[in-house]
Scaffold this active site. Structure first.
Site, mmCIF file in Angstrom:
data_model
loop_
_atom_site.group_PDB
_atom_site.id
_atom_site.type_symbol
_atom_site.label_atom_id
_atom_site.label_comp_id
_atom_site.label_asym_id
_atom_site.label_seq_id
_atom_site.Cartn_x
_atom_site.Cartn_y
_atom_site.Cartn_z
ATOM 1 N N HIS A 38 -8.205 8.018 10.857
ATOM 2 C CA HIS A 38 -7.950 6.596 10.621
ATOM 3 C C HIS A 38 -6.456 6.290 10.490
ATOM 4 C CE1 HIS A 38 -12.351 6.099 9.055
ATOM 5 N NE2 HIS A 38 -12.268 6.218 10.361
ATOM 6 N N CYS A 91 5.368 1.915 17.926
ATOM 7 C CA CYS A 91 5.926 0.803 18.688
ATOM 8 C C CYS A 91 4.776 -0.001 19.306
ATOM 9 C CB CYS A 91 6.841 1.368 19.773
ATOM 10 S SG CYS A 91 7.452 0.101 20.905
ATOM 11 N N ARG A 105 0.836 -1.218 0.000
ATOM 12 C CA ARG A 105 0.000 0.000 0.000
ATOM 13 C C ARG A 105 0.864 1.259 0.000
ATOM 14 N NH1 ARG A 105 -5.309 0.174 3.551
ATOM 15 N NH2 ARG A 105 -5.590 1.912 2.123
HETATM 16 N N1 APR Z 1 -15.153 13.678 -6.429
HETATM 17 C C1 APR Z 1 -16.042 13.781 -5.409
HETATM 18 N N2 APR Z 1 -16.600 12.733 -4.798
HETATM 19 C C2 APR Z 1 -16.259 11.509 -5.226
HETATM 20 C C3 APR Z 1 -15.352 11.314 -6.305
HETATM 21 C C4 APR Z 1 -14.792 12.467 -6.919
HETATM 22 N N3 APR Z 1 -13.917 12.398 -7.918
HETATM 23 N N4 APR Z 1 -15.215 9.979 -6.509
HETATM 24 C C5 APR Z 1 -15.997 9.370 -5.610
HETATM 25 N N5 APR Z 1 -16.650 10.279 -4.839
HETATM 26 C C6 APR Z 1 -17.571 10.055 -3.729
HETATM 27 C C7 APR Z 1 -18.429 8.808 -3.880
HETATM 28 O O1 APR Z 1 -19.618 9.134 -4.569
HETATM 29 C C8 APR Z 1 -18.678 8.422 -2.421
HETATM 30 O O2 APR Z 1 -19.895 8.994 -1.946
HETATM 31 O O3 APR Z 1 -16.794 9.833 -2.596
HETATM 32 C C9 APR Z 1 -17.502 9.039 -1.673
HETATM 33 C C10 APR Z 1 -16.536 8.002 -1.116
HETATM 34 O O4 APR Z 1 -17.208 7.213 -0.172
HETATM 35 P P1 APR Z 1 -16.523 5.949 0.554
HETATM 36 O O5 APR Z 1 -15.870 5.087 -0.475
HETATM 37 O O6 APR Z 1 -17.551 5.350 1.441
HETATM 38 O O7 APR Z 1 -15.339 6.593 1.379
HETATM 39 P P2 APR Z 1 -15.345 7.278 2.794
HETATM 40 O O8 APR Z 1 -16.599 8.037 3.026
HETATM 41 O O9 APR Z 1 -14.060 7.976 2.918
HETATM 42 O O10 APR Z 1 -15.318 5.998 3.741
HETATM 43 C C11 APR Z 1 -15.118 6.196 5.108
HETATM 44 O O11 APR Z 1 -14.887 3.832 5.462
HETATM 45 O O12 APR Z 1 -13.949 2.032 4.350
HETATM 46 C C12 APR Z 1 -13.885 2.813 5.471
HETATM 47 O O13 APR Z 1 -12.018 3.413 6.743
HETATM 48 C C13 APR Z 1 -12.542 3.504 5.450
HETATM 49 O O14 APR Z 1 -11.972 5.821 5.730
HETATM 50 C C14 APR Z 1 -12.881 4.943 5.114
HETATM 51 C C15 APR Z 1 -14.292 5.095 5.687
#
Ligand code: APR
Length: 269
Positions: free
Chosen positions: A117, A125, A60
């Site tokens: 996160h 450690c 990653r």
């Molecule tokens: N511009 C704006 N928004 C976007 C874009 C873009 N280019 N691409 C995707 N999105 C939006 C999607 O429509 C979605 O609603 O971003 C959002 C991402 O949502 P998630 O994938 O659920 O991510 P997130 O909200 O950060 O998830 C929170 O969940 O999986 C766990 O720990 C992980 O930190 C993460 C947490």
């Protein structure tokens, strides 16, 4: 530069990094790169097989190193600088571990930035929890031990407690300089408590603008931050490809790509 708002909190999620090409690792069956999520992202998984976990996070780190901050990260970093210079209070909270905010900013001062996160650019450690800036990928794509420092990873200045040449155990796992015990990624794994939430809440309860960018609004506690800000009287704005799940809590929703909408919106605050 003059700002209408004086106490601003930004919250970002995976959507802000989508246009940088950051890969998400989860597919529909709860697997990350063919590993069960709990094998590579839980305290028990690390206890059982730390080598597997470090191979996963080395991969990653290398993948994150191959992508760059996009215009949304850069506009946000510039605005945080400008707000600070103008005497306003600003905080960036991210749910992302991908390091792109840190790299867009140079090195974010701790007081202005909370990665709830954790981040791929730190380790800690396992014995005393001391945190280190850690630019190493310890295993390569074939899962072989990388013996030498990979200079181009996370090459931003002012890294606190930078690990220069960490000691390794016989299997190549990194050991902490403080206790000579195993280092682990400073990532909040399943079942662990998000970091910095009290500090986040403290600023949310007195902010006058709250902006959520690229997050689906269904993972708590971050999904609840808008409600805290709104109760405090803040104007609340969501910028996302689609209305987030918690959209009812926002005054305003801007639909579209973060790389386009964020910079436009920030010109008006
Ligand atoms: N511009 C704006 N928004 C976007 C874009 C873009 N280019 N691409 C995707 N999105 C939006 C999607 O429509 C979605 O609603 O971003 C959002 C991402 O949502 P998630 O994938 O659920 O991510 P997130 O909200 O950060 O998830 C929170 O969940 O999986 C766990 O720990 C992980 O930190 C993460 C947490």
């Amino acid at each position: 530069m003059e700002f209408r708002y004086k106490r601003v909190v930004f919250l970002t999620g995976a959507g802000i990094s989508a246009e940088s090409g950051v890969r998400t690792f989860r597919d529909g069956q709860g697997l990350w790169e063919n590993h069960k999520v709990e094998e590579v992202a839980s305290p028990l998984g690390f206890k059982r097989n730390p080598a597997l976990v470090w191979k996963f996070y080395s991969m990653r780190r290398m993948q994150a190193n191959d992508v760059q901050p996009n215009p949304a990260h850069i506009a946000l970093a510039d605005t945080l600088h400008a707000l600070g210079k103008a005497g306003a209070r600003a905080l960036l909270i991210t749910q992302n571990v991908d390091t792109l905010h840190e790299r867009a900013f140079g090195a974010l001062p701790n007081k202005d930035f909370i990665d709830v996160h954790g981040t791929l650019s730190r380790s800690r450690c396992t014995k005393c929890n001391k945190v280190f800036s850690d630019r190493w990928a310890y295993f390569d794509g074939q899962q072989h031990v990388i013996a030498h420092h990979c200079d181009n990873l996370w090459s931003h200045p002012a890294l606190p407690n930078l690990l220069t040449t960490p000691r390794r155990d016989p299997s190549g796992l990194p050991l902490s300089p403080c206790c000579s015990d195993l280092l682990r990624p400073d990532i909040v794994w399943f079942g662990e408590k998000p970091q910095g939430v009290e500090r986040a809440i403290d600023q949310l309860t007195s902010c006058d603008l709250f902006v959520s960018i690229g997050t689906s609004g269904n993972v708590y506690p971050a999904a609840g931050f808008v409600t805290v800000a709104r109760k405090a009287g803040a104007h609340t704005v969501s910028i996302n490809l689609e209305p987030p799940e918690n959209s009812a809590a926002f005054h305003e929703h801007l639909n579209g790509l973060a790389s386009e909408k964020v910079a436009d919106f920030l010109k008006k605050i």
